[in-house]
Design an enzyme around this catalytic site. Sequence first.
Site, PDB file in Angstrom:
ATOM      1  N   LYS A 110       0.861  -1.155  -0.009  1.00  0.00           N
ATOM      2  CA  LYS A 110      -0.036   0.042  -0.034  1.00  0.00           C
ATOM      3  C   LYS A 110       0.961   1.090  -0.046  1.00  0.00           C
ATOM      4  O   LYS A 110       2.101   1.074   0.367  1.00  0.00           O
ATOM      5  CB  LYS A 110      -0.875  -0.011   1.251  1.00  0.00           C
ATOM      6  CG  LYS A 110      -2.199   0.885   1.141  1.00  0.00           C
ATOM      7  CD  LYS A 110      -3.174   0.015   0.347  1.00  0.00           C
ATOM      8  CE  LYS A 110      -4.672   0.753   0.214  1.00  0.00           C
ATOM      9  NZ  LYS A 110      -5.598   0.136  -0.294  1.00  0.00           N
TER      10      LYS A 110
HETATM   11  P1  NAD Z   1     -12.933   7.690  -2.653  1.00  0.00           P
HETATM   12  O1  NAD Z   1     -11.999   8.629  -2.427  1.00  0.00           O
HETATM   13  O2  NAD Z   1     -13.603   7.452  -4.134  1.00  0.00           O
HETATM   14  O3  NAD Z   1     -14.081   7.925  -1.746  1.00  0.00           O
HETATM   15  C1  NAD Z   1     -14.032   8.176  -0.408  1.00  0.00           C
HETATM   16  C2  NAD Z   1     -15.264   8.392   0.052  1.00  0.00           C
HETATM   17  O4  NAD Z   1     -15.165   8.578   1.713  1.00  0.00           O
HETATM   18  C3  NAD Z   1     -15.710   9.772  -0.264  1.00  0.00           C
HETATM   19  O5  NAD Z   1     -17.378   9.776  -0.303  1.00  0.00           O
HETATM   20  C4  NAD Z   1     -15.357  10.923   0.728  1.00  0.00           C
HETATM   21  O6  NAD Z   1     -16.315  11.978   0.928  1.00  0.00           O
HETATM   22  C5  NAD Z   1     -15.563   9.768   2.145  1.00  0.00           C
HETATM   23  N1  NAD Z   1     -15.010  10.101   3.347  1.00  0.00           N
HETATM   24  C6  NAD Z   1     -13.635  10.611   3.214  1.00  0.00           C
HETATM   25  N2  NAD Z   1     -13.464  10.934   4.717  1.00  0.00           N
HETATM   26  C7  NAD Z   1     -14.388  10.523   5.272  1.00  0.00           C
HETATM   27  C8  NAD Z   1     -14.582  10.627   6.820  1.00  0.00           C
HETATM   28  N3  NAD Z   1     -13.734  11.015   7.645  1.00  0.00           N
HETATM   29  N4  NAD Z   1     -16.120  10.204   7.009  1.00  0.00           N
HETATM   30  C9  NAD Z   1     -16.901   9.849   6.349  1.00  0.00           C
HETATM   31  N5  NAD Z   1     -16.758   9.821   4.878  1.00  0.00           N
HETATM   32  C10 NAD Z   1     -15.645  10.248   4.635  1.00  0.00           C
HETATM   33  O7  NAD Z   1     -12.181   6.395  -1.900  1.00  0.00           O
HETATM   34  P2  NAD Z   1     -12.740   4.907  -2.401  1.00  0.00           P
HETATM   35  O8  NAD Z   1     -11.945   4.211  -3.316  1.00  0.00           O
HETATM   36  O9  NAD Z   1     -14.377   4.795  -2.476  1.00  0.00           O
HETATM   37  O10 NAD Z   1     -12.257   4.356  -1.010  1.00  0.00           O
HETATM   38  C11 NAD Z   1     -13.108   4.018   0.408  1.00  0.00           C
HETATM   39  C12 NAD Z   1     -12.781   2.937   1.076  1.00  0.00           C
HETATM   40  O11 NAD Z   1     -12.573   1.748   0.459  1.00  0.00           O
HETATM   41  C13 NAD Z   1     -11.241   3.064   1.580  1.00  0.00           C
HETATM   42  O12 NAD Z   1     -11.099   2.269   2.930  1.00  0.00           O
HETATM   43  C14 NAD Z   1     -10.458   2.107   0.591  1.00  0.00           C
HETATM   44  O13 NAD Z   1      -9.250   1.865   1.159  1.00  0.00           O
HETATM   45  C15 NAD Z   1     -11.459   1.098   0.167  1.00  0.00           C
HETATM   46  N6  NAD Z   1     -11.079   0.218  -0.771  1.00  0.00           N
HETATM   47  C16 NAD Z   1     -11.213   0.958  -2.072  1.00  0.00           C
HETATM   48  C17 NAD Z   1     -10.712   0.230  -3.353  1.00  0.00           C
HETATM   49  C18 NAD Z   1     -10.962   0.801  -4.705  1.00  0.00           C
HETATM   50  O14 NAD Z   1     -10.782   0.156  -5.760  1.00  0.00           O
HETATM   51  N7  NAD Z   1     -11.086   2.134  -4.925  1.00  0.00           N
HETATM   52  C19 NAD Z   1     -10.767  -1.208  -3.223  1.00  0.00           C
HETATM   53  C20 NAD Z   1     -10.945  -1.843  -1.890  1.00  0.00           C
HETATM   54  C21 NAD Z   1     -10.931  -1.109  -0.710  1.00  0.00           C
END
Ligand code: NAD
Length: 421
Positions: A110
Site C-alpha cells: 500500500k
Molecule cells: P474515494 O476517494 O473514491 O471516496 C472516499 C469517500 O469517503 C468519499 O465519499 C469521501 O467523502 C468519504 N470520506 C472521506 N473521509 C471521510 C470521513 N472522515 N468520514 C466519512 N466519509 C469520508 O475512495 P474509495 O476508493 O471509495 O475508498 C473508500 C474505502 O474503500 C477506503 O477504505 C479504501 O481503502 C477502500 N477500498 C477501495 C478500493 C478501490 O478500488 N477504490 C478497493 C478496496 C477497498
Amino acid sequence: MSQKPSVPLDPHAMAVRQLKQAAAHMDIEPGLLERITHTEREVTVHFPVKMDDGSLRMFAGYRVQHNDVRGPYKGGLRYHPATELGEVRALAMWMTWKAAVVNIPYGGAKGGVTCDPKTLSPGERERLTRRFTYEIAPIIGPERDIPAPDVYTGPQEMAWIMDTYSMISGQATPGVVTGKPLELGGSLGRFEATGRGVVITAREAARHLGRDLEGMTVAIQGSGNVGGVAARYFELAGAKVVAISDSKSGVYNPKGIESAQALACKDQYACLLGHELASEEISNQELLELEVDLLAPCAMEGVLTPDNADRIKAKLVVEGANGPTTPEADAILEDKGVLVVPDILANAGGVTVSYFEWVQNLQNLLWSEDEIGQRLEDILCRSMKEVLAIAQEKKVSLRNAAMILGVGRVLAASRLRGVYP
Ligand code: NAD
C-alpha cells in the site's frame, strides 16, 4: 467522524491483533507467524512540489510492501491528510490477506501521500503524483509492485503514474498500475469492481441468513468509488438505499434516496444537500446507527468502535472500506448476532478486477465486460463459500474465517519457498 474514539486508532496494531486472533485457530510455527507480522519493506520519501503560486512545498509519501511470497506486491495509493506510515502498514498487510482470500497471485502493499488533495489544483496534483512516482520508481514495476487507486486517487492519477514510469523506463508500461482510464489499457468493469463486489458479497451473506437483498434497507457511509458504485448496485438488486454520506455529512430518507441523484448533487455542489434530495441531513455517526437491515461502511477505517458498536442496529455489516471495525467492536457485534462480512472479502472485487486488468496488459488482451463480470462473480462467490465453510467448521466469525483462509494460503506458499539463503 463526528465523535472521537475513546482510544486513538492504531490501524497497524489492529491488523496485528486480527492476525493473532486468526492464528489462535491455526497451527503456525512461531517464527513464521513472526515473519508475517512484519512488513518486508517500508519506504518513506520526502519530496518537493512546485505550487501554483511559485512556492515550494515538501510532502511525505510512503510505499509499504508487506509480503510477496504469492506474487508481486499489489495495493492502492491514498492521498489523505491523515495518511501516515502506521496506517499504510496496516493497509499493506490487509492487501496480502485479501489477494490470498480470493486466491489471486499477488502479495500485499500500500502507499500514500500525506496531503489534502481537495486543496491542490489539478496541476499541483499532477506534479505531486509524478514526483512521488519518480521517488518510488525503483521499487515498483509490472512484475514487482503494482499500485492502484484508493481514497482520493483515481484513473487520472493512475494515468500520470503510468506515463511517468513509462518515461523513466523508456517504454510504454501499462502494467505498472491498475485502475487506469480505458484509453490507456484500463479494464472494463474496474471502476465498478469494488462497489459491485460489495453487493455480490452482501447478496451471498444475506442468502446465508435466509434473506434476499430485495426490499432490504441499506445505509452507506461514503459516496466515492466504493460507496457510490455500491449504492447503484444495491438499487439494481432491489434494495432501498435510505442513507449515504460524504466526509462532511450524510443524508437520510426512510423512503429511499436515489443514488444517481445524490451523486449528481455531490458533483454539482461538492457535497450532499439534504433539501435537494428531499431528505434529512444527518452526521456520519448517526448514519452508522440507523435502523436499517444492512450497513456498508465504505469510507475510512476505525468507524465502528466500542463507543458505538452497541448502538448498531443493522443485522448485516458489509465492509466496503478497509479496516472500518476495530477488534473490540467486532467482539461486541458478534455478541449481538450481527454478521460482519470482512473487508478482505467484501471489498476484494477491486483487486480481483485489477488482476484482470494486469493480465490483459501483460498479454495485450481485451476482455469483454460480460466476461469480466462473470469472472468476478465466480471468484467472489467461490471465496464466500470457502469462508462460510471455514466459519461453520471452526465456529468462528467471518473475519476469522477469511483470515484463516488467506493467512493459510500465504503460509503454505512461505513454507514451500523456504527462507533464502
Ligand atoms: P474515494 O476517494 O473514491 O471516496 C472516499 C469517500 O469517503 C468519499 O465519499 C469521501 O467523502 C468519504 N470520506 C472521506 N473521509 C471521510 C470521513 N472522515 N468520514 C466519512 N466519509 C469520508 O475512495 P474509495 O476508493 O471509495 O475508498 C473508500 C474505502 O474503500 C477506503 O477504505 C479504501 O481503502 C477502500 N477500498 C477501495 C478500493 C478501490 O478500488 N477504490 C478497493 C478496496 C477497498
